[in-house]
Enzyme design. Structure first.
Site, mmCIF file in Angstrom:
data_model
loop_
_atom_site.group_PDB
_atom_site.id
_atom_site.type_symbol
_atom_site.label_atom_id
_atom_site.label_comp_id
_atom_site.label_asym_id
_atom_site.label_seq_id
_atom_site.Cartn_x
_atom_site.Cartn_y
_atom_site.Cartn_z
ATOM 1 N N GLY A 88 0.706 -1.438 0.177
ATOM 2 C CA GLY A 88 0.136 -0.102 0.106
ATOM 3 C C GLY A 88 0.713 1.294 0.116
ATOM 4 O O GLY A 88 0.247 2.458 0.386
ATOM 5 N N ALA A 89 2.235 1.236 -0.588
ATOM 6 C CA ALA A 89 2.877 2.327 -0.237
ATOM 7 C C ALA A 89 2.858 3.361 -1.396
ATOM 8 O O ALA A 89 3.565 4.441 -1.474
ATOM 9 C CB ALA A 89 4.260 1.975 -0.516
ATOM 10 N N ALA A 90 1.810 3.265 -2.230
ATOM 11 C CA ALA A 90 1.299 4.357 -3.142
ATOM 12 C C ALA A 90 0.392 5.323 -2.440
ATOM 13 O O ALA A 90 -0.040 6.418 -3.241
ATOM 14 C CB ALA A 90 1.132 3.849 -4.605
ATOM 15 N N THR A 207 -5.148 0.646 13.581
ATOM 16 C CA THR A 207 -5.745 1.770 13.856
ATOM 17 C C THR A 207 -6.480 2.176 15.181
ATOM 18 O O THR A 207 -6.513 1.219 15.839
ATOM 19 C CB THR A 207 -7.022 2.218 12.985
ATOM 20 O OG1 THR A 207 -7.817 3.398 13.328
ATOM 21 C CG2 THR A 207 -7.981 1.058 13.018
ATOM 22 N N ASP A 208 -6.394 3.194 15.836
ATOM 23 C CA ASP A 208 -6.757 3.545 17.036
ATOM 24 C C ASP A 208 -8.308 3.120 17.199
ATOM 25 O O ASP A 208 -8.917 2.997 18.504
ATOM 26 C CB ASP A 208 -6.668 5.070 17.628
ATOM 27 C CG ASP A 208 -7.170 5.859 16.897
ATOM 28 O OD1 ASP A 208 -7.894 5.593 15.453
ATOM 29 O OD2 ASP A 208 -7.198 7.093 16.863
ATOM 30 N N GLU A 209 -8.916 2.987 16.028
ATOM 31 C CA GLU A 209 -10.406 2.960 16.115
ATOM 32 C C GLU A 209 -10.804 1.466 16.660
ATOM 33 O O GLU A 209 -11.896 1.310 17.034
ATOM 34 C CB GLU A 209 -11.163 3.129 14.845
ATOM 35 C CG GLU A 209 -11.018 4.615 14.458
ATOM 36 C CD GLU A 209 -11.751 4.914 12.998
ATOM 37 O OE1 GLU A 209 -12.832 4.491 13.077
ATOM 38 O OE2 GLU A 209 -11.508 5.846 12.215
ATOM 39 N N TYR A 234 -15.352 -0.571 9.242
ATOM 40 C CA TYR A 234 -13.763 -0.432 8.915
ATOM 41 C C TYR A 234 -13.025 -0.969 10.255
ATOM 42 O O TYR A 234 -11.899 -1.888 10.015
ATOM 43 C CB TYR A 234 -13.441 1.137 8.573
ATOM 44 C CG TYR A 234 -12.157 1.356 8.961
ATOM 45 C CD1 TYR A 234 -11.053 0.830 8.293
ATOM 46 C CD2 TYR A 234 -11.911 2.396 9.781
ATOM 47 C CE1 TYR A 234 -9.941 1.139 8.446
ATOM 48 C CE2 TYR A 234 -10.348 2.674 10.260
ATOM 49 C CZ TYR A 234 -9.619 2.073 9.430
ATOM 50 O OH TYR A 234 -8.021 2.465 9.880
ATOM 51 N N LYS A 238 -10.170 -4.014 10.814
ATOM 52 C CA LYS A 238 -9.060 -3.956 11.223
ATOM 53 C C LYS A 238 -8.783 -4.774 12.560
ATOM 54 O O LYS A 238 -7.555 -5.255 12.730
ATOM 55 C CB LYS A 238 -8.666 -2.495 11.511
ATOM 56 C CG LYS A 238 -8.655 -1.563 10.183
ATOM 57 C CD LYS A 238 -7.624 -2.164 9.144
ATOM 58 C CE LYS A 238 -6.281 -1.764 9.720
ATOM 59 N NZ LYS A 238 -5.207 -2.159 8.717
ATOM 60 N N TRP A 474 -38.464 11.381 -16.354
ATOM 61 C CA TRP A 474 -38.287 10.494 -14.995
ATOM 62 C C TRP A 474 -36.973 9.883 -14.881
ATOM 63 O O TRP A 474 -36.209 10.205 -13.856
ATOM 64 C CB TRP A 474 -39.451 9.381 -14.975
ATOM 65 C CG TRP A 474 -39.252 8.443 -13.839
ATOM 66 C CD1 TRP A 474 -38.999 8.755 -12.547
ATOM 67 C CD2 TRP A 474 -39.995 7.187 -13.685
ATOM 68 N NE1 TRP A 474 -39.392 7.899 -11.710
ATOM 69 C CE2 TRP A 474 -39.788 6.817 -12.542
ATOM 70 C CE3 TRP A 474 -40.657 6.441 -14.619
ATOM 71 C CZ2 TRP A 474 -40.188 5.661 -11.856
ATOM 72 C CZ3 TRP A 474 -41.007 5.209 -14.150
ATOM 73 C CH2 TRP A 474 -41.226 4.857 -12.939
#
Length: 748
Positions: A88-90, A207-209, A234, A238, A474
């Site tokens: 995911g580095a892009a 993530t903190d979530e 989400y 995770k 319509w």
């Protein structure tokens, strides 16, 4: 004398509570470092437990046991990787990490794997693309063959796993995509690590979530051993991915480290996130939308500080541990908006707009960041400095992401829609891809990751702009609403279809990627009108449609043409009730109405145009039962109806598919109805069951019907196997009627 509990398994996680008279207890979430302390003769004893290491005991004098201070005790051994795979580095955060490592450690080989989804951009890696220790591979972490191939051929010893779907709004609209990317993708990586047996570090980015809401009055943030209580799709995916990571650490001894971070902001971030969205909206002089009342509290870290945190964790993080990457500096969303207004000299009262809240919007996330600080990391960038740097970058790079109007909506869920368009991307020499143009090992990679017709793997989000004709109609009106919901730019055509110069002016002004023709004469109030207004019908249905198709062809634009399936009638080869429907290639056989004649005529002529997608609609139905054009509404108002099975089109399901067909650049003729048939009586039975139990009606024959109408009506079944093959999720007509029309309108 201190008596400590004897533990026979290193994975036990215990804590002490209750001072001198307290007791040991299991921590709620295993797999993290836990702390227990108590005082004995002015000694504060702290014991740390981790599922992959022996308990560590640290005793230090003259420490107040009632203080919140935590002394973290670490081995502080330094790890040196050789070949790192960054997934995911892009994307936003990972690109800053990759660029930092490539710049600072020329001896490390960095291999980037990214499928180039809508929120990824190869330009994010521009600082690294000329570096000899950088390689980019376009591909999906969900491809086990590709992942195994890369680990072996690139001798990967370290994985930093950032790839994920991360936007909460999108997770409410398409949660399955989050499960696929965040859980399944992580599982594929872990399994590849287990099989290859060469990975020395697996850093999983969470993530903190996953902690869920922090209590508003809490003064101490969630520590790494806190319970995971995710509240949206989400964060749930995770958390699920974290469980897999922990399980592979325990079961197979995989050397895993997990991070959980606060919100991150800075250059290169796709503007579906709060701060870049606010900046771009402010640059355009538009209001800043705030979910709910803006009282939600968040913590924000500047991207370079976060990149440094990952650099520290990579080299000093201890296997089996979790590290929070956070800050204790919190801000309400409303205050972020006000700070943005100050930066742009905008009046907050006039520039802030409160919009509908998310289905569930956590009030606060608050992290305990002391453990990471014990490794030597600290936040360096102040809020004011970071915000200024971010604003300066976006004002200098306003077109970095191309058309982002859809992302700037208050609830941008359209970005998870499947499909897309082919794009030519700039592929450097050290880039591998599943594209046939790849420079290195392309054929092998391409075989492992077959391109899908629904793929959205492009360096930028595909940019669409629709020109729609039929604003007052319509279907045309509904198309505009769908574009708004999906964040697609659109404009309604101003010219009359039969006027070529006006159509050309529309296309020059709008510069659309696709044209939708939902204009046409069907009759006022029905097709009988066409019998006495034949020239007007020809002008629009034939001349206008052909002119539009011809101009679109001249400009190289695909035209989606809403046509009709009322050009057939049951015959000996397609008898009523047989289940044998008319196919796309069949010749129209119904000439009972002048309306149908014009539609059959223009369909035949449009076959000569290779830029047209013709959609045969029949007896359209929508969930709006107050619309007089709705077939259900029509027959519910009649005293008598015929009872003949017909193919019908549920607009709530099929109009979004028409947009998807445009994205896929599909052409030719398509029977655009739901599979199967339904009779008038069956429709009215559903109406009675769901809407009005007292409803009554009577039937009459075709002969009786003929006495009260001018032109005969078409009755037929269309074969939808072609459409069903392209969109296998398409519901049958009866299932779709219940799901989209009657269930939403069901009376209690």
């Amino acid at each position: 004398m201190l008596l400590l509990p004897k533990t026979t398994k290193s994975r036990n996680l215990l804590s002490w509570s209750g001072g001198l008279g307290g007791s040991w207890r299991d921590l709620s979430h295993p797999g993290n470092v836990a702390r227990a302390n108590f005082q004995h003769h002015n000694l504060c004893v702290e014991i740390y437990f981790s599922f992959l290491s022996r308990p560590k005991i640290h005793i230090h004098p003259d420490t107040d046991p009632n203080s919140n201070q935590i002394l973290y005790c670490c081995n502080m051994t330094t790890y040196t990787p050789k070949n790192i795979l960054i997934t995911g580095a892009a994307g936003f955060i990972a690109s800053h990490v990759a660029n930092r490592l490539i710049r600072s450690y020329p001896d490390y080989k960095i291999v980037v794997l990214d499928k180039l989804d809508y929120c990824s951009n190869l330009k994010n890696l521009n600082p690294s693309r000329s570096s000899p220790n950088f390689k980019f591979v376009k591909g999906d972490i969900g491809s086990a063959d590709l992942v195994n191939y890369l680990l072996i051929t690139e001798s990967i010893d370290t994985i930093m796993h950032f790839a994920a779907q991360t936007h909460v709004d999108n997770s409410f609209g398409n949660s399955f995509e989050f499960t696929k990317n965040n859980i399944y993708g992580t599982h594929v990586l872990l399994e590849a690590c287990k099989v290859t047996r060469q990975i020395r570090r697996f850093i999983h980015v969470s993530t903190d979530e996953v902690y869920g809401e922090t209590e508003e009055d809490a003064v101490v943030g969630n520590h790494e051993a806190s319970q995971l209580l995710p509240t949206n799709p989400y964060s749930a995916t995770k958390a699920g991915a974290e469980m897999l990571v922990m399980a592979y650490g325990r079961s197979y001894g995989l050397p895993v480290i997990t991070t959980r971070g606060n919100n991150v902001y800075g250059p290169n971030q796709f503007p579906e996130k709060l701060i870049p969205k606010f900046i771009l909206l402010a640059m355009r002089g538009k209001p800043l939308p705030i979910h709910g009342d803006g009282s939600n509290v968040r913590s924000y870290l500047y991207c370079e500080d976060v990149a440094e945190a990952f650099e520290v964790i990579l080299h000093k993080g201890e296997v089996g541990h979790v590290y929070n990457i956070g800050t204790k500096k919190e801000r309400r969303v409303i205050d972020v908006a006000k700070d943005m207004c100050n930066l742009f000299n905008m009046d907050p009262e006039a520039s802030i707009k409160f919009v509908e809240n998310r289905p569930f919007n956590d009030q606060r996330y608050f992290l305990d960041d002391e453990k990471l600080k014990s490794l030597g990391w600290s936040e360096r960038t102040t809020w004011q400095e970071g915000l200024r740097k971010t604003m300066e970058w976006y004002t200098s790079n306003p077109d970095w992401w191309g058309d982002v109007s859809g992302a700037l909506l208050p609830h941008p869920r359209m970005l998870m829609m499947p499909g897309g368009v082919e794009r030519v991307i700039d592929v450097p020499e050290n880039v591998q891809s599943d594209s046939p143009h790849a420079a290195v090992n392309s054929s092998q990679i391409r075989k492992m990751v077959p391109a899908s017709k629904t793929s959205t793997n492009s360096p930028n989000k595909p940019s669409f702009k629709f020109l729609i004709y039929g604003r007052t109609g319509w279907i045309g009106g509904l198309l505009g609403k769908l574009c708004e919901k999906q964040g697609i730019q659109y404009e309604y055509g101003k010219g009359r279809l039969e006027d070529r110069s006006q159509i050309m002016a529309d296309i020059k002004n709008v510069k659309p990627t696709h044209v939708f023709n939902a204009a046409g004469v069907t009759g006022r109030p029905n097709v009988d009108w066409c019998e006495s207004h034949k020239t007007e019908t020809i002008r629009t249905n034939v001349s206008g449609t052909l002119t539009l198709a011809d101009v679109c062809r001249e400009y190289g634009i695909l035209m989606i043409n809403f046509a009709t399936g009322c050009i057939f009638e049951y015959d000996a080869a397609h008898p009523e009730g047989s289940g044998i429907g008319f196919k796309e290639e069949d010749t129209p056989n119904f000439t009972g109405s002048f309306y149908s004649k014009t539609k059959a005529m223009v369909e035949g002529l449009l076959k000569e145009y290779d830029n047209v997608c013709t959609l045969r609609v029949r007896m359209p139905i929508s969930s709006d039962l107050n619309n007089p054009r709705n077939f259900v509404t029509k027959i519910a108002r009649y005293d008598k109806v015929v009872n003949i099975p017909n193919s019908m089109t549920i607009l709530d399901e099929l109009l979004p598919i028409s947009i998807e067909m445009a994205k896929r650049n599909l052409k030719g003729i398509w029977n655009f109805t739901n599979p199967g048939v339904v009779s008038h009586n069956e429709v009215l039975e559903m109406y009675k069951q769901y809407i009005n139990p007292e409803f009554k009606w009577a039937n009459f024959t075709l002969e009786e019907q003929a006495r009260v109408i001018v032109a005969p009506r078409s009755n037929n079944e269309l074969d939808t196997s072609k459409l069903k093959k392209e969109f296998p999720e398409l519901l049958s007509i009866k299932e779709s009627l219940i799901k989209y029309v009657f269930e939403p309108n069901k009376k209690a």
